[in-house]
Design a protein around this motif. Sequence first.
Motif, mmCIF file in Angstrom:
data_model
loop_
_atom_site.group_PDB
_atom_site.id
_atom_site.type_symbol
_atom_site.label_atom_id
_atom_site.label_comp_id
_atom_site.label_asym_id
_atom_site.label_seq_id
_atom_site.Cartn_x
_atom_site.Cartn_y
_atom_site.Cartn_z
ATOM 1 N N UNK A 128 0.937 -1.475 0.001
ATOM 2 C CA UNK A 128 0.021 0.492 0.006
ATOM 3 C C UNK A 128 0.831 0.996 -0.321
ATOM 4 N N UNK A 129 2.123 1.572 1.020
ATOM 5 C CA UNK A 129 3.092 2.133 0.991
ATOM 6 C C UNK A 129 3.580 2.662 -0.747
ATOM 7 N N UNK A 130 3.616 1.566 -1.204
ATOM 8 C CA UNK A 130 3.917 2.283 -2.969
ATOM 9 C C UNK A 130 2.840 3.210 -3.570
ATOM 10 N N UNK A 131 1.941 2.922 -3.402
ATOM 11 C CA UNK A 131 0.320 3.464 -4.083
ATOM 12 C C UNK A 131 0.376 5.352 -3.180
ATOM 13 N N UNK A 132 1.034 5.582 -2.810
ATOM 14 C CA UNK A 132 0.994 6.495 -2.147
ATOM 15 C C UNK A 132 2.113 7.062 -2.384
#
Length: 138
Positions: free
Chosen positions: A1-5
Amino acid sequence: MWLWFAIGSSVFAALTSILAKVGIEGVNSTLATAIRTVVVVIMSWGMVFLTNVQGGVASISRRSWIFLILSGLATGASWLCYYRALQIGDASKVVPVDKLSVVITLVMAFLFLHEQVTVKSVIGCVLIGAGTLLMVIA
């Protein structure tokens, strides 16, 4: 999820640079930074109240307060420098130099946070530095 942010962050940062370059024309860079900051403050506190996490303020430790304040001061200094550079320079040159923060962050993370340095991260830093130099002198 961190990658999308993180991807969202990079897209919005790119938009920030382009919108700021257009908006700063004929405006003092310090005044422009102050206007931007007010908008960010309103948006941030709006999100705090929208997500109902305002009660967490009381539980923030003294250490966290100190480092969050220092981070805020560093952000303010960064924005003041960035807007002035953007006002007097080309966005296509200012932005790559600003992104040298990636290299500086990796070095500081190693020195102060004792994060691991890998061959991959060293090669990446060298490539980012070389790419920045190429974009600025070209």
